[in-house]
Design a protein around this motif. Structure first.
Motif, PDB file in Angstrom:
ATOM      1  N   GLU A 143       1.275  -9.674  -2.056  1.00 35.27           N
ATOM      2  CA  GLU A 143       0.994  -8.383  -1.439  1.00 35.27           C
ATOM      3  C   GLU A 143      -0.360  -7.842  -1.870  1.00 35.27           C
ATOM      4  O   GLU A 143      -1.104  -7.276  -1.053  1.00 35.27           O
ATOM      5  N   ALA A 144      -0.679  -8.004  -3.149  1.00 38.56           N
ATOM      6  CA  ALA A 144      -1.985  -7.543  -3.624  1.00 38.56           C
ATOM      7  C   ALA A 144      -3.125  -8.307  -2.958  1.00 38.56           C
ATOM      8  O   ALA A 144      -4.144  -7.717  -2.565  1.00 38.56           O
ATOM      9  N   ALA A 145      -2.959  -9.636  -2.773  1.00 33.82           N
ATOM     10  CA  ALA A 145      -3.998 -10.422  -2.100  1.00 33.82           C
ATOM     11  C   ALA A 145      -4.155  -9.994  -0.647  1.00 33.82           C
ATOM     12  O   ALA A 145      -5.281  -9.890  -0.122  1.00 33.82           O
ATOM     13  N   SER A 146      -3.040  -9.733   0.029  1.00 32.00           N
ATOM     14  CA  SER A 146      -3.119  -9.299   1.419  1.00 32.00           C
ATOM     15  C   SER A 146      -3.803  -7.941   1.542  1.00 32.00           C
ATOM     16  O   SER A 146      -4.629  -7.718   2.444  1.00 32.00           O
ATOM     17  N   LEU A 147      -3.499  -7.025   0.650  1.00 37.81           N
ATOM     18  CA  LEU A 147      -4.136  -5.717   0.691  1.00 37.81           C
ATOM     19  C   LEU A 147      -5.631  -5.809   0.396  1.00 37.81           C
ATOM     20  O   LEU A 147      -6.437  -5.087   1.021  1.00 37.81           O
ATOM     21  N   ARG A 148      -6.018  -6.672  -0.525  1.00 36.49           N
ATOM     22  CA  ARG A 148      -7.443  -6.841  -0.803  1.00 36.49           C
ATOM     23  C   ARG A 148      -8.179  -7.413   0.415  1.00 36.49           C
ATOM     24  O   ARG A 148      -9.301  -6.995   0.741  1.00 36.49           O
ATOM     25  N   ALA A 149      -7.526  -8.379   1.105  1.00 41.89           N
ATOM     26  CA  ALA A 149      -8.156  -8.942   2.301  1.00 41.89           C
ATOM     27  C   ALA A 149      -8.284  -7.891   3.402  1.00 41.89           C
ATOM     28  O   ALA A 149      -9.317  -7.804   4.088  1.00 41.89           O
ATOM     29  N   GLN A 150      -7.263  -7.050   3.574  1.00 44.38           N
ATOM     30  CA  GLN A 150      -7.347  -6.002   4.584  1.00 44.38           C
ATOM     31  C   GLN A 150      -8.437  -4.990   4.246  1.00 44.38           C
ATOM     32  O   GLN A 150      -9.180  -4.531   5.125  1.00 44.38           O
ATOM     33  N   ARG A 151      -8.534  -4.667   2.996  1.00 43.34           N
ATOM     34  CA  ARG A 151      -9.570  -3.709   2.597  1.00 43.34           C
ATOM     35  C   ARG A 151     -10.956  -4.279   2.847  1.00 43.34           C
ATOM     36  O   ARG A 151     -11.859  -3.581   3.357  1.00 43.34           O
TER      37      ARG A 151
END
Length: 314
Positions: A143-151
């Motif tokens: 989840e943290a990796a996905s949020l970083r990619a979205q940001r």
């Protein structure tokens, strides 16, 4: 000398010599008066001299308590004190000793549990906790990796509006699956629980639901009912009631999640499947590459909560 010097007048004018009648200050017993008997070898007690007032009359003295009454009063108070004093019996002493030993054992047990921590758990419990922690850690990292990619896409992308819409759509799908508003498919497990005698209680079925949640199941369905975080399982007048609807055996569970984590969690010694068998039911557990959770539920609109206004709107 006149008669006034040798006596005193009474009421009718007669003169009486001192010592003959009357209660003057110098009155003494006459020689003819009887003498009280005295004990052998002792002297007769001398009576206290009467008090004389200013007119020469004898003042009557108030009678005091008899001397023998004081020791009796003191003895009575001592008896009352002895009666009120606590007298522990052997049974009371035994109970007090056992209570002290019980309190000491409880304190030692609490201190031992605090100091031991995970050291007091069984091997299967430790394996279960380790699996849950590992799975949760992996989910948080993804989840943290996905949020970083979205940001990063929102900040540096050429079409920030499109990226924002896609992120919002993906988030809405996830929330819809978790809330039960949207159907879902994916790998998972199928669990069939039979109850021919009707002896499996609602608490055992609720434990199955809790084990599925703890093992990471993202979507769960029981028969034709979609289960969410607010679902409940209770005993009804005619059987098991799930979210206000009566559910009958056999209970067919469908759960989407990692089968390698869910199956060991359900089938561990003392786990949910063991409780079902101990209650008189049957349990069949197997993994499936594709599990369809097609039951949905309507989410009621909040009655009191409303979206908070933006900070810019005041």
């Amino acid at each position: 000398m006149t008669a006034a010097h040798h006596g005193r007048h009474d009421g009718d004018g007669d003169v009486r010599p001192p010592g003959h009648g009357g209660a003057g200050a110098g009155a003494r017993p006459t020689p003819d008066a009887p003498v009280p008997d005295t004990p052998e070898g002792g002297h007769a007690p001398v009576p206290d001299a009467p008090e004389v007032d200013a007119t020469g009359g004898v003042r009557a003295s108030s009678p005091g308590p008899p001397p023998q009454a004081l020791p009796a009063v003191a003895h009575s108070w001592r008896r009352i004190g002895r009666a009120l004093a606590p007298r522990p019996t052997r049974a009371q002493l035994t109970v007090a000793l056992l209570s002290g030993l019980l309190g000491f054992a409880l304190v030692v047990q609490v201190q031992q549990n605090r100091s031991e921590g995970l050291a007091s758990l069984r091997q299967d419990e430790l394996v279960r906790i380790l699996d849950e922690v590992t799975q949760r850690s992996e989910e948080l990292e993804d989840e943290a990796a996905s949020l970083r990619a979205q940001r990063a896409e929102l900040v540096t992308g050429t079409d920030t509006e499109r990226a924002a819409r896609e992120a919002a759509r993906a988030r809405a799908e996830v929330q819809g699956i978790l809330a039960g508003r949207l159907p879902a498919t994916g790998p998972g497990v199928l669990v069939n629980i039979g109850d021919p005698d009707g002896s499996v209680p609602a608490s055992t079925l609720y434990n199955v639901l809790e084990e599925l949640r703890n093992a990471g199941a993202e979507a769960v369905q029981l028969n034709d009912l979609r289960l969410t975080a607010s679902s409940y399982v209770v005993e009804g007048p005619d059987g098991v009631v799930v979210d206000g609807t009566e559910a009958r055996a056999p209970y067919r569970w469908r759960a989407i999640g990692d089968p390698d984590t869910i199956i060991p969690a359900l089938d561990m010694p003392g786990g949910a499947m063991a409780q079902v068998r101990n209650a008189g039911g049957t349990a069949d557990l197997r993994a499936a590459e594709t599990v369809a959770v097609d039951a949905t539920r309507d989410v009621s609109e909040p009655r009191f909560a409303t979206p908070a206004p933006d900070a810019e709107d005041g």
